[in-house]
Design an enzyme around this catalytic site. Structure first.
Site, mmCIF file in Angstrom:
data_model
loop_
_atom_site.group_PDB
_atom_site.id
_atom_site.type_symbol
_atom_site.label_atom_id
_atom_site.label_comp_id
_atom_site.label_asym_id
_atom_site.label_seq_id
_atom_site.Cartn_x
_atom_site.Cartn_y
_atom_site.Cartn_z
ATOM 1 C CG HIS A 105 -2.218 0.789 0.937
ATOM 2 N ND1 HIS A 105 -2.248 1.912 0.134
ATOM 3 C CD2 HIS A 105 -3.483 0.615 1.376
ATOM 4 C CE1 HIS A 105 -3.479 2.399 0.098
ATOM 5 N NE2 HIS A 105 -4.256 1.623 0.836
ATOM 6 C CG ASP A 151 -12.985 -9.523 -20.969
ATOM 7 O OD1 ASP A 151 -12.348 -10.578 -20.837
ATOM 8 O OD2 ASP A 151 -13.776 -9.319 -21.919
HETATM 9 C C1 LIG Z 1 -14.547 10.685 -0.680
HETATM 10 C C2 LIG Z 1 -15.416 9.801 -1.523
HETATM 11 C C3 LIG Z 1 -15.383 8.390 -0.942
HETATM 12 C C4 LIG Z 1 -16.822 10.390 -1.435
HETATM 13 O O1 LIG Z 1 -17.600 9.715 -2.326
HETATM 14 P P1 LIG Z 1 -19.060 10.249 -2.731
HETATM 15 O O2 LIG Z 1 -19.590 9.392 -3.797
HETATM 16 O O3 LIG Z 1 -19.843 10.394 -1.486
HETATM 17 O O4 LIG Z 1 -18.822 11.744 -3.232
HETATM 18 P P2 LIG Z 1 -18.326 12.274 -4.639
HETATM 19 O O5 LIG Z 1 -18.206 13.728 -4.474
HETATM 20 O O6 LIG Z 1 -17.130 11.521 -5.066
HETATM 21 O O7 LIG Z 1 -19.513 11.946 -5.639
HETATM 22 C C5 LIG Z 1 -20.794 12.470 -5.432
HETATM 23 C C6 LIG Z 1 -21.675 12.263 -6.640
HETATM 24 O O8 LIG Z 1 -20.962 12.761 -7.776
HETATM 25 C C7 LIG Z 1 -21.101 11.905 -8.899
HETATM 26 N N1 LIG Z 1 -19.776 11.382 -9.273
HETATM 27 C C8 LIG Z 1 -18.616 11.873 -8.820
HETATM 28 N N2 LIG Z 1 -17.581 11.226 -9.393
HETATM 29 C C9 LIG Z 1 -18.089 10.292 -10.215
HETATM 30 C C10 LIG Z 1 -17.542 9.302 -11.072
HETATM 31 N N3 LIG Z 1 -16.221 9.142 -11.229
HETATM 32 N N4 LIG Z 1 -18.373 8.500 -11.749
HETATM 33 C C11 LIG Z 1 -19.692 8.633 -11.589
HETATM 34 N N5 LIG Z 1 -20.267 9.553 -10.806
HETATM 35 C C12 LIG Z 1 -19.495 10.375 -10.121
HETATM 36 C C13 LIG Z 1 -22.070 10.858 -8.488
HETATM 37 O O9 LIG Z 1 -23.323 11.278 -8.924
HETATM 38 C C14 LIG Z 1 -22.008 10.823 -6.970
HETATM 39 O O10 LIG Z 1 -23.207 10.469 -6.397
HETATM 40 P P3 LIG Z 1 -23.809 8.981 -6.508
HETATM 41 O O11 LIG Z 1 -22.685 8.054 -6.135
HETATM 42 O O12 LIG Z 1 -24.888 8.929 -5.517
HETATM 43 O O13 LIG Z 1 -24.247 8.791 -7.900
HETATM 44 C C15 LIG Z 1 -14.970 9.763 -3.010
HETATM 45 O O14 LIG Z 1 -15.046 11.048 -3.590
HETATM 46 C C16 LIG Z 1 -13.612 9.204 -3.205
HETATM 47 O O15 LIG Z 1 -12.588 9.871 -3.043
HETATM 48 N N6 LIG Z 1 -13.526 7.904 -3.584
HETATM 49 C C17 LIG Z 1 -12.297 7.176 -3.822
HETATM 50 C C18 LIG Z 1 -11.879 6.476 -2.575
HETATM 51 C C19 LIG Z 1 -10.691 5.562 -2.808
HETATM 52 O O16 LIG Z 1 -9.802 5.868 -3.577
HETATM 53 N N7 LIG Z 1 -10.713 4.414 -2.117
HETATM 54 C C20 LIG Z 1 -9.659 3.400 -2.221
HETATM 55 C C21 LIG Z 1 -8.639 3.625 -1.176
HETATM 56 S S1 LIG Z 1 -7.241 2.600 -1.424
HETATM 57 C C22 LIG Z 1 -7.768 1.062 -0.970
HETATM 58 O O17 LIG Z 1 -8.753 0.871 -0.366
HETATM 59 C C23 LIG Z 1 -6.899 -0.034 -1.410
HETATM 60 C C24 LIG Z 1 -7.325 -0.605 -2.709
HETATM 61 O O18 LIG Z 1 -8.466 -0.409 -3.106
HETATM 62 O O19 LIG Z 1 -6.491 -1.285 -3.332
#
Ligand SMILES: CC(C)(COP(=O)(O)OP(=O)(O)OC[C@H]1O[C@@H](n2cnc3c(N)ncnc32)[C@H](O)[C@@H]1OP(=O)(O)O)[C@@H](O)C(=O)NCCC(=O)NCCSC(=O)CC(=O)O
Length: 470
Positions: free
Chosen positions: A168, A413
């Site tokens: 990580h 895929d």
């Molecule tokens: C902080 C968050 C979790 C918050 O997520 P949220 O969904 O609540 O908020 P957001 O601002 O991103 O998105 C809000 C809304 O914007 C739209 N939206 C935003 N980005 C989008 C995208 N790429 N595709 C589709 N829709 C999107 C959607 O309508 C969504 O609502 P709706 O969803 O309702 O349609 C996210 O923004 C984020 O950073 N995610 C990535 C986290 C990550 O990287 N995790 C892995 C960590 S490493 C790990 O764990 C190890 C590994 O994986 O290997």
């Protein structure tokens, strides 16, 4: 339900990046940023991609599947050189670095299993330990840590799986899934006999440049010193050693299952929170961030806290990663390869979640947290880290989130169809839940979970009943 684990190792080899005659291998080194150092000693993130394929006889596997996977991996590593390298800590350096040198490569294990493919790749409850034989051990010593390790296992006439163990401190979920997707792309469309591969898609092309990562507060040294000062019960953490924190053994009573919230379920959960806000007369004054992510987390964690039967005064800490790439000013390239996640943490007590309105309470709390990121994603990062470590040491129940409902892992895929299941195996040791988009691609979310058997039974009934009751 027990899966008979008969997994035989067939081969362990090193896959190196493939350079054709016009190119030559050169050394590549990357510094660790504070985002990377935050994860320096975390046990690896482990995923398994299961592919159902009834044509996968040993002959087909050995003559077609395996050569294709190996050659395309070698080609992919050319584009992702740091993954073929190691984390090392040169004697004169303040921080460890990632170093690729010619002849470095990725350890690949090939195995065959007679276990029940259907059960392992299904959503139903099964022993958590059953997945372990499909995960490769990440080679790590005091002086050197591999960045990734891979294991490909054949289930004759049922399918195969690809297990990945990833450091990580070198790559976050976005980077790790980008690599797997690039590998799948080359495997599916390349001609391995002629060593001809298509161009790498722009959205899968990694950006290694660290210039955009700014660290005016010197968080890299703050995080590094936190690690160096860490005391861990029963473990002699040697200074400058690259050994990871010991992985907690998976209990034989732990079980794994996958639950799904459909787009419709999520819509209903959203309506439930909104209706409650209207009832409380607060809808207009407080705009709320009721994303799919917030609703899934709030619903899932409330069911977990209830299923685990916590005392009402037990402190509960819920943490999740935030992708900072688009949130920084100026933003970092969306294909930035490495770690570019910070943590967002909610502190509460079990009591608030056990109440009738526990779900609404947590949804509002998570919504506020995500909205607060608008002030600056790294706002107060130093102080937040100190508080998180304090709470972790103070006996709070810690819950995390691995993966994301945005990584689109179900589109990976390699040429034999989309995965039957993508599991984040390492949640059996971290206690996190895992997230992925639903396999049907219709906006639902899949939650992976490992609990004690009796807790899982309780969770299942709470999860199902909670969706029906409203
Ligand atoms: C902080 C968050 C979790 C918050 O997520 P949220 O969904 O609540 O908020 P957001 O601002 O991103 O998105 C809000 C809304 O914007 C739209 N939206 C935003 N980005 C989008 C995208 N790429 N595709 C589709 N829709 C999107 C959607 O309508 C969504 O609502 P709706 O969803 O309702 O349609 C996210 O923004 C984020 O950073 N995610 C990535 C986290 C990550 O990287 N995790 C892995 C960590 S490493 C790990 O764990 C190890 C590994 O994986 O290997």
């Amino acid at each position: 339900m027990e899966v008979e684990n008969q997994v035989n190792t067939i081969d362990v080899c090193q896959v190196t990046p493939y350079f054709d005659s016009s190119e030559s291998a050169t050394e590549l080194s990357l510094p660790l940023t504070f985002y990377d150092i935050m994860w320096l000693k975390f046990p690896p993130v482990e995923r398994i991609f299961f592919y159902k394929l009834t044509e996968s006889t040993p002959t087909f596997f050995n003559s077609v599947i395996l050569p294709k996977l190996k050659h395309s991996l070698s080609h992919t590593l050319l584009h992702f050189l740091p993954l073929a390298g190691n984390l090392i800590w040169p004697p004169q350096a303040i921080k460890p670095i990632i170093l690729y040198t010619p002849d470095d490569g990725v350890q690949l294990t090939v195995a065959e299993s007679s276990a029940d493919f259907h059960l392992l790749s299904g959503n139903e409850v099964h022993e958590a330990a059953d997945s372990r034989p499909y995960i490769p051990e990440l080679p790590v010593t005091d002086s050197k840590a591999s960045v990734i390790a891979l294991k490909i296992t054949l289930f004759p006439n049922h399918g195969f799986c690809i297990g990945i163990s990833a450091h990580h401190s070198v790559l976050d979920g976005k980077s790790s899934t980008m690599f797997i997707k690039a590998w799948a792309h080359f495997c599916k469309l390349g001609d391995e006999d002629k060593r001809q591969y298509p161009a790498l898609l722009t959205e899968l092309t990694p950006v290694f440049d660290r210039i955009g990562i700014q660290d005016p507060e010197g968080l890299d040294m703050v995080y590094l010193n936190n690690w160096l000062e860490l005391k861990w019960p029963g473990v002699d953490l040697k200074p400058r050693s690259l050994q990871l924190l010991p992985a907690i053994a998976v209990r034989s009573s732990s079980v794994r299952a996958t639950f799904e919230l459909s787009r419709e379920d999520i819509k209903k959960l959203r309506e439930r929170v909104l209706a409650n806000l209207v009832k409380e007369g607060s809808k207009e004054t407080r705009p709320i961030h009721l994303s799919t992510f917030v609703l899934v987390l709030a619903y899932g964690f409330v069911c977990i806290v209830k299923a685990r039967g916590f005392e009402s005064n037990r402190k509960v800490v819920i943490g999740f990663a935030v992708d900072c790439r688009a949130r920084l000013d100026p933003p970092v390239h969306e294909n930035y390869f490495g770690n570019c996640v910070s943590s967002c943490v909610a502190f509460t007590e079990a009591e608030s979640l056990l109440e009738e309105k526990g779900f609404m309470y947590l949804a509002e709390m998570l919504s506020e947290l995500i909205k607060s990121l608008e002030k600056g994603v790294l706002d107060g990062a130093k102080e937040k880290m100190a508080r998180n470590m304090e709470e972790a040491a103070g006996g709070a129940a810690l819950f995390g989130v691995a993966g994301s409902n945005r990584f689109e892992v179900y589109g990976t895929d390699f040429g034999w169809g989309n995965p039957e299941k993508v599991e984040i195996t390492s949640i059996d040791r971290t206690g996190a839940i895992s997230l992925a988009e639903s396999t049907d691609g219709k906006g639902g979310v899949e939650i992976g979970l490992v609990l004690e058997k009796h807790e899982m039974e309780k969770f299942t009934s709470l999860f199902v009943a909670g969706l029906k009751n409203h």
